[in-house]
Scaffold this active site. Structure first.
Site, PDB file in Angstrom:
ATOM      1  N   ASN A  59     -10.440  -0.353  -0.512  1.00  0.00           N
ATOM      2  CA  ASN A  59      -8.516  -0.132  -0.508  1.00  0.00           C
ATOM      3  C   ASN A  59      -8.403  -0.522  -1.334  1.00  0.00           C
ATOM      4  O   ASN A  59      -8.394  -1.586  -1.761  1.00  0.00           O
ATOM      5  CB  ASN A  59      -8.600  -0.709   0.955  1.00  0.00           C
ATOM      6  CG  ASN A  59      -7.174  -1.062   1.144  1.00  0.00           C
ATOM      7  OD1 ASN A  59      -5.924  -0.953   0.255  1.00  0.00           O
ATOM      8  ND2 ASN A  59      -6.461  -1.792   2.516  1.00  0.00           N
ATOM      9  N   CYS A 102       1.078  -1.129  -0.165  1.00  0.00           N
ATOM     10  CA  CYS A 102       0.459   0.049   0.198  1.00  0.00           C
ATOM     11  C   CYS A 102       0.971   1.200   0.783  1.00  0.00           C
ATOM     12  O   CYS A 102       0.250   2.413  -0.330  1.00  0.00           O
ATOM     13  CB  CYS A 102      -0.868   0.342   1.465  1.00  0.00           C
ATOM     14  SG  CYS A 102      -1.742  -1.552   1.220  1.00  0.00           S
ATOM     15  N   HIS A 140      -2.988   7.216   2.554  1.00  0.00           N
ATOM     16  CA  HIS A 140      -4.035   5.657   1.689  1.00  0.00           C
ATOM     17  C   HIS A 140      -4.908   5.246   2.864  1.00  0.00           C
ATOM     18  O   HIS A 140      -5.466   5.318   3.993  1.00  0.00           O
ATOM     19  CB  HIS A 140      -2.743   4.775   2.287  1.00  0.00           C
ATOM     20  CG  HIS A 140      -3.638   3.375   1.729  1.00  0.00           C
ATOM     21  ND1 HIS A 140      -4.083   2.985   0.731  1.00  0.00           N
ATOM     22  CD2 HIS A 140      -3.591   2.397   2.893  1.00  0.00           C
ATOM     23  CE1 HIS A 140      -4.184   1.537   0.962  1.00  0.00           C
ATOM     24  NE2 HIS A 140      -3.937   1.069   2.169  1.00  0.00           N
TER      25      HIS A 140
HETATM   26  N1  ACO Z   1     -20.023  -9.132   7.724  1.00  0.00           N
HETATM   27  C1  ACO Z   1     -20.019  -8.800   8.986  1.00  0.00           C
HETATM   28  N2  ACO Z   1     -19.355  -9.346   9.557  1.00  0.00           N
HETATM   29  C2  ACO Z   1     -18.075  -9.568  10.163  1.00  0.00           C
HETATM   30  C3  ACO Z   1     -17.489  -9.460   8.964  1.00  0.00           C
HETATM   31  C4  ACO Z   1     -17.881  -8.697   7.710  1.00  0.00           C
HETATM   32  N3  ACO Z   1     -17.624  -8.670   6.081  1.00  0.00           N
HETATM   33  N4  ACO Z   1     -16.137 -10.038   8.275  1.00  0.00           N
HETATM   34  C5  ACO Z   1     -15.843 -10.022  10.120  1.00  0.00           C
HETATM   35  N5  ACO Z   1     -17.525 -10.422  10.687  1.00  0.00           N
HETATM   36  C6  ACO Z   1     -17.079 -10.659  11.935  1.00  0.00           C
HETATM   37  C7  ACO Z   1     -16.341 -11.645  12.675  1.00  0.00           C
HETATM   38  O1  ACO Z   1     -16.670 -13.228  12.218  1.00  0.00           O
HETATM   39  C8  ACO Z   1     -16.421 -11.491  13.738  1.00  0.00           C
HETATM   40  O2  ACO Z   1     -17.200 -12.214  14.332  1.00  0.00           O
HETATM   41  P1  ACO Z   1     -17.783 -12.784  15.616  1.00  0.00           P
HETATM   42  O3  ACO Z   1     -17.379 -11.797  16.894  1.00  0.00           O
HETATM   43  O4  ACO Z   1     -18.461 -14.177  15.488  1.00  0.00           O
HETATM   44  O5  ACO Z   1     -16.658 -13.742  15.700  1.00  0.00           O
HETATM   45  C9  ACO Z   1     -16.786 -10.018  14.097  1.00  0.00           C
HETATM   46  O6  ACO Z   1     -17.231  -9.765  13.406  1.00  0.00           O
HETATM   47  C10 ACO Z   1     -15.617  -9.269  14.249  1.00  0.00           C
HETATM   48  O7  ACO Z   1     -14.453  -9.120  13.846  1.00  0.00           O
HETATM   49  P2  ACO Z   1     -13.608  -8.979  13.951  1.00  0.00           P
HETATM   50  O8  ACO Z   1     -12.020  -9.272  12.685  1.00  0.00           O
HETATM   51  O9  ACO Z   1     -12.638  -8.795  14.942  1.00  0.00           O
HETATM   52  O10 ACO Z   1     -13.333  -7.203  13.481  1.00  0.00           O
HETATM   53  P3  ACO Z   1     -12.673  -5.819  14.387  1.00  0.00           P
HETATM   54  O11 ACO Z   1     -13.449  -5.109  14.971  1.00  0.00           O
HETATM   55  O12 ACO Z   1     -11.565  -5.974  13.990  1.00  0.00           O
HETATM   56  O13 ACO Z   1     -12.827  -5.009  12.571  1.00  0.00           O
HETATM   57  C11 ACO Z   1     -11.974  -4.520  10.761  1.00  0.00           C
HETATM   58  C12 ACO Z   1     -12.562  -5.902  11.422  1.00  0.00           C
HETATM   59  C13 ACO Z   1     -12.596  -4.024   9.904  1.00  0.00           C
HETATM   60  C14 ACO Z   1     -11.206  -5.029   9.458  1.00  0.00           C
HETATM   61  C15 ACO Z   1     -10.325  -3.722  11.364  1.00  0.00           C
HETATM   62  O14 ACO Z   1      -9.481  -5.345  11.938  1.00  0.00           O
HETATM   63  C16 ACO Z   1      -9.912  -2.443  11.456  1.00  0.00           C
HETATM   64  O15 ACO Z   1     -10.112  -1.470  10.815  1.00  0.00           O
HETATM   65  N6  ACO Z   1      -7.995  -3.645  10.615  1.00  0.00           N
HETATM   66  C17 ACO Z   1      -7.933  -2.150  10.157  1.00  0.00           C
HETATM   67  C18 ACO Z   1      -7.226  -2.556   9.229  1.00  0.00           C
HETATM   68  C19 ACO Z   1      -7.448  -2.551   8.238  1.00  0.00           C
HETATM   69  O16 ACO Z   1      -8.197  -1.861   7.948  1.00  0.00           O
HETATM   70  N7  ACO Z   1      -6.773  -3.225   6.794  1.00  0.00           N
HETATM   71  C20 ACO Z   1      -7.437  -2.439   5.593  1.00  0.00           C
HETATM   72  C21 ACO Z   1      -5.830  -3.500   4.708  1.00  0.00           C
HETATM   73  S1  ACO Z   1      -4.434  -3.042   5.111  1.00  0.00           S
HETATM   74  C22 ACO Z   1      -3.620  -1.856   4.790  1.00  0.00           C
HETATM   75  O17 ACO Z   1      -4.492  -1.344   3.905  1.00  0.00           O
HETATM   76  C23 ACO Z   1      -2.684  -1.167   5.853  1.00  0.00           C
END
Ligand code: ACO
Length: 322
Positions: free
Chosen positions: A279, A111, A249
């Protein structure tokens, strides 16, 4: 002599996929995706390719710069999803646009790819090796997603962005930059990729997709990015308040909000494209910059901070005077 962005361009694939469209093929919802990420829709390729979208973005950037393909003497594409192992995407773009005088190569800094390309171009332009560079970030991430993993596939999109950068006298251009990498933590965002065809080596021929530890990536981004931006702004002899826009980004709205808070800057200084693009890894920053440019948001003398961050891990920031 400064490396100055004199034109921008971008190209998104035709097909728009909304969060509701995704909810028809997997267990997700618009509410889950938009509240956690800010993403409402993304463009995904059908017929389009990384090189094809790159060439179109390049043509638009050259047109906006008033520069012909023959004038380009350096062509760099930041990508982790080139169409082929070889030839590089940059060489394919060179052929498609007729940049016959350019030296062309790809770089993979995930990225941060466009930002690394900008900083590499800056080094060449500063030393007088080349005068006019065409730099791109371009991805077709849809082909390396696990479409059974709802926690990653909903985040990403496809597209290409480009900028023409020229060595020019005057105050406008790149004022300072910072870049870094941390390979030790590379596993938190990985696509292990290739199968091994060596007949002497027995390896399972398994397909490989993007795998991400979202919370670790979040922690990395909200720590490394404000630090890198502060360092770069200081190196440019400026204060955070002097920056008109932070073009970052487009990973996730929560990351952008957290960076804004840590820098004590209002969120309106952080333009976004992730709502309609998702993204797009290396393509995020140049597409955002092109959208800002075409909307007339960028005026001569404005100070813009740019930052890319992601797989590797990698990060890179720059402060430019427009
Ligand atoms: N739809 C519905 N539910 C979902 C989805 C979805 N698309 N994806 C995950 N879930 C569920 C999971 O199964 C989990 O359910 P459970 O509690 O029953 O097990 C629940 O949602 C929470 O999952 P987490 O992975 O813990 O979700 P989190 O709250 O951490 O959010 C996210 C995920 C948005 C990716 C977050 O971790 C984040 O903001 N990370 C930052 C990293 C990022 O944005 N990366 C992008 C690419 S990297 C880059 O470009 C630098």
């Amino acid at each position: 002599m400064r490396a100055r962005i004199i034109g921008t361009g971008s190209c998104l694939p035709e097909t728009v996929v909304t969060n509701d469209d995704l909810a028809k093929i997997m267990d997700t919802s618009d509410e889950w995706i938009s509240s956690r990420t800010g993403i409402r829709e993304r463009h995904l390729v059908k017929e389009e390719t990384t090189a094809g979208m790159s060439a179109e973005a390049a043509r638009r950037a050259m047109e906006s710069a008033g520069v012909s393909a023959e004038e380009i003497d350096l062509l760099i594409v930041g990508t982790l999803s080139a169409d082929h192992v070889t030839p590089s995407c940059a060489c394919e773009v060179q052929a498609r646009i007729g940049a016959v005088n350019a030296v062309a190569f790809d770089i993979n800094a995930a990225c941060a790819g466009f930002m690394f390309a900008l900083n590499i171009a800056n080094a060449y332009l500063q030393t007088g090796v080349y005068r006019t560079a065409l730099i791109l970030g371009a991805e077709t991430l849809s082909k390396i997603m696990d479409w059974n993993d709802r926690s990653t596939c909903v985040l990403f999109g496809d597209g290409a962005g480009a900028a023409v950068v020229r060595a020019e006298e005057g105050t406008a251009g790149l004022l300072a930059f910072d870049q870094g990498s941390d390979g030790v933590k590379g596993g938190v965002l990985a696509c292990r990729g290739r199968s091994n065809n060596n007949p002497l080596v027995e390896t399972p021929k398994e397909l490989s997709y993007v795998h991400m530890d979202g919370q670790e990536v979040y922690k990395f981004a909200v720590t490394a990015v404000p630090h890198s931006l502060q360092k770069t702004i200081q190196a440019a002899g400026l204060a955070v308040e002097d920056i008109d826009y932070f073009a970052l980004h487009q990973a996730n709205i929560r990351i952008l909000q957290s960076v804004a808070k840590r820098l004590r800057v209002t969120e309106d200084k952080f333009p976004i494209s992730l709502d309609h693009c998702g993204n797009i890894s290396a393509a995020s920053v140049p597409i955002l910059l092109d959208e800002m440019n075409r909307k007339g948001m960028l005026k001569p003398g404005m100070k813009i901070a740019l930052s890319g961050f992601g797989g590797g891990l990698t990060w890179a920031s720059a402060v430019i005077e427009w």
